[in-house]
Motif scaffolding. Structure first.
Motif, short mmCIF file in Angstrom:
data_model
loop_
_atom_site.label_atom_id
_atom_site.label_comp_id
_atom_site.label_asym_id
_atom_site.label_seq_id
_atom_site.Cartn_x
_atom_site.Cartn_y
_atom_site.Cartn_z
N THR A 182 0.80 -1.21 0.14
CA THR A 182 0.11 0.02 -0.06
C THR A 182 0.83 1.30 -0.01
OG1 THR A 182 -0.03 0.22 2.39
CG2 THR A 182 -1.88 -1.28 1.35
N GLY A 183 2.03 1.22 0.56
CA GLY A 183 2.92 2.19 0.66
C GLY A 183 2.82 3.19 1.70
N GLN A 184 2.07 2.53 2.87
CA GLN A 184 1.77 3.04 4.17
C GLN A 184 3.08 3.50 4.77
OE1 GLN A 184 -0.93 0.95 6.62
NE2 GLN A 184 -0.21 2.23 8.60
N HIS A 185 4.66 2.70 4.68
CA HIS A 185 5.60 3.02 5.08
C HIS A 185 6.43 3.31 3.77
CE1 HIS A 185 5.38 1.76 9.66
NE2 HIS A 185 4.96 2.86 9.42
N TYR A 186 6.80 4.64 3.66
CA TYR A 186 7.24 4.77 2.08
C TYR A 186 8.69 5.13 1.92
CZ TYR A 186 5.89 9.40 4.15
OH TYR A 186 5.77 10.23 4.86
N ASP A 187 9.48 5.34 3.12
CA ASP A 187 10.73 5.72 2.91
C ASP A 187 11.35 4.40 2.71
OD1 ASP A 187 12.17 4.99 5.67
OD2 ASP A 187 10.44 5.94 6.07
N THR A 188 12.90 4.58 2.08
CA THR A 188 13.33 3.27 1.91
C THR A 188 14.10 2.81 2.94
OG1 THR A 188 14.77 4.65 -0.03
CG2 THR A 188 15.89 2.77 0.78
N GLY A 210 1.71 8.90 4.41
CA GLY A 210 1.78 10.01 4.96
C GLY A 210 0.42 10.80 5.21
N LEU A 211 -0.58 10.20 5.22
CA LEU A 211 -1.78 10.74 5.51
C LEU A 211 -2.36 10.58 6.89
CD1 LEU A 211 -3.26 9.80 1.81
CD2 LEU A 211 -2.15 12.03 2.55
N ALA A 225 -7.93 9.58 5.55
CA ALA A 225 -7.77 9.84 4.35
C ALA A 225 -6.81 8.50 3.80
CB ALA A 225 -6.90 10.92 4.07
N MET A 226 -6.15 7.99 4.60
CA MET A 226 -5.16 7.07 4.05
C MET A 226 -6.18 5.67 3.96
SD MET A 226 -1.17 6.08 5.26
CE MET A 226 -1.34 5.92 7.02
N THR A 227 -6.53 5.29 4.91
CA THR A 227 -7.79 4.25 4.90
C THR A 227 -8.84 4.30 3.73
OG1 THR A 227 -7.55 4.02 7.35
CG2 THR A 227 -9.18 2.64 6.16
N GLY A 228 -9.12 5.33 3.68
CA GLY A 228 -10.14 5.72 2.43
C GLY A 228 -9.49 5.20 1.11
N ARG A 229 -8.30 5.99 0.79
CA ARG A 229 -7.39 5.68 -0.52
C ARG A 229 -7.05 4.47 -0.78
NH1 ARG A 229 -4.07 11.58 -1.24
NH2 ARG A 229 -5.82 13.01 -0.76
N MET A 230 -6.67 3.79 0.25
CA MET A 230 -6.25 2.50 0.29
C MET A 230 -7.43 1.53 -0.06
SD MET A 230 -3.87 1.78 3.71
CE MET A 230 -2.16 2.52 3.73
N LEU A 231 -8.65 1.69 0.56
CA LEU A 231 -9.81 0.92 0.38
C LEU A 231 -10.44 1.13 -1.19
CD1 LEU A 231 -12.31 -0.74 1.13
CD2 LEU A 231 -13.48 1.51 1.89
#
Length: 354
Positions: free
Chosen positions: A37-43, A66-67, A71-77
């Motif tokens: 999902t990209g929830q943790h997104y740094d290298t 980073g939301l 917002a994060m849960t909604g976009r992931m859904l």
């Protein structure tokens, strides 16, 4: 051939997914499609883990991070639903209790795709924790609840899950699979460490976002570090809070975030663990290290009950008392609390046979 879509997005999920993906590769007969999902997104917290732990490259990277929780849960859904419609899996596999977990569960439930929840049944009984809401809701709509411990199983029984259309399966903790596999691959960090040191991780928002709690914790750690050096690999959230505030931390050794294999080495060589992490409490037990937990409650109550974990919250005096208590305790690490290190195999065989 059965198809499984695995949803990952945060560091602990990467590590758990490594064990299951390895079981799939060894066993065959199942197609796994991994969605990051990209929830943790740094290298440090994402890409490096896939490389180091030899996890297959995700088929989908949604880049959502980073939301705010909503917002994060909604976009992931929304995005996960698109993937599921395209892939048409037999099951969705979710891990733990993050926003990625809940979004994967909700998207699957609305499409009538059976959900398999790894690490089901955990409860902190603190409804203010976002993780608590995520795990409760995910459990309730899952078809297969893969339970890591007897206490987690008992939680589900008390909540009436034996009367629901689901299967409760006590398979053990998949993190034990991981610890056993990687213990011989540990990497010594490049930073110099003394022979005797304490490993400390501090990252939960309930601590880092409350400056009074942070002040109390750091004062306690500072005092302990006069006796035994406290080494703190820095989570990005913690680093940000430290940079913006003037805390007294002259005795602590701060480090860059460590890779998982470096963390394994540090766990093997430290004297004890101080943490507000959930997973690290268990890993301390796997590597036979006493643990002091900087929280008011824990999902892993069996560790407290068997005397290898001391809850101290964020109070300076309790932290110092806990440190003294641990020094005087005769600890037993041989109890079979989390299975035999074959949870991933049991999970795979269950899903293959359904």
């Amino acid at each position: 051939m059965k198809k499984i879509v695995s949803i990952v997005g945060a560091r602990p999920q990467f590590i758990k997914a490594a064990a299951f993906s390895r079981a799939v590769a060894k066993d065959g007969g199942v197609q796994e499609v991994m969605v990051h999902t990209g929830q943790h997104y740094d290298t440090q917290m994402s890409a490096s883990f896939f490389k180091e732990l030899e996890i297959p490259t995700p088929a989908y990277h949604l880049g959502i991070g980073g939301l705010s929780h909503g917002a994060m849960t909604g976009r992931m859904l929304e995005r996960i639903e698109e993937v599921l419609v395209k892939e048409k899996p037999d099951f969705t596999l979710i891990y733990g209790d993050t926003d990625s977990t809940l979004a994967g569960a909700l998207a699957s439930a609305k499409l009538h795709i059976p959900i398999a929840h790894v690490e089901a049944g955990l409860r902190s009984f603190n409804p203010k924790m976002p993780e608590e809401i995520n795990r409760i809701l995910s459990d309730r709509i899952s078809k297969f609840l893969f339970v890591p411990s007897q206490n987690a199983y008992d939680n589900l029984v008390k909540e009436g899950f034996l009367g629901f259309d689901c299967a409760l399966l006590k398979v053990g903790d998949i993190m034990l699979d991981v610890a056993l596999h990687y213990q011989k691959m540990a990497k010594k960090p490049t930073i110099a460490l003394p022979k005797h040191f304490i490993l400390c991780t501090l990252h939960r928002a309930e601590n880092t976002d409350d400056l009074q709690r942070m002040q109390e914790i750091l004062e306690g750690l500072n005092t302990i570090s006069k006796e035994v050096l406290v080494c703190v690999p820095l989570h990005p959230r913690t680093r940000n809070v430290l940079e913006k505030n003037s805390f007294k931390v002259e005795n602590l050794r701060f480090m860059e975030a460590l890779s998982y294999l470096e963390m394994v080495w540090v766990l093997q060589h430290c004297q004890m663990v101080i943490t507000d992490s959930g997973g690290l409490q268990k890993e301390a037990y796997f590597f036979k290290k006493p643990c002091m937990t900087l929280r008011d409650e824990t999902e892993w109550v069996e560790l407290v009950e068997c005397g290898v974990n001391v809850l101290v919250g964020a109070n300076r005096d309790k932290i110092l008392d806990g440190f003294k208590k641990i020094a005087d305790m005769d600890m037993e690490f041989e109890k079979n609390l989390y299975g035999n290190g074959d949870a991933s195999k049991k999970i795979l065989q269950t899903l293959k046979g359904f």
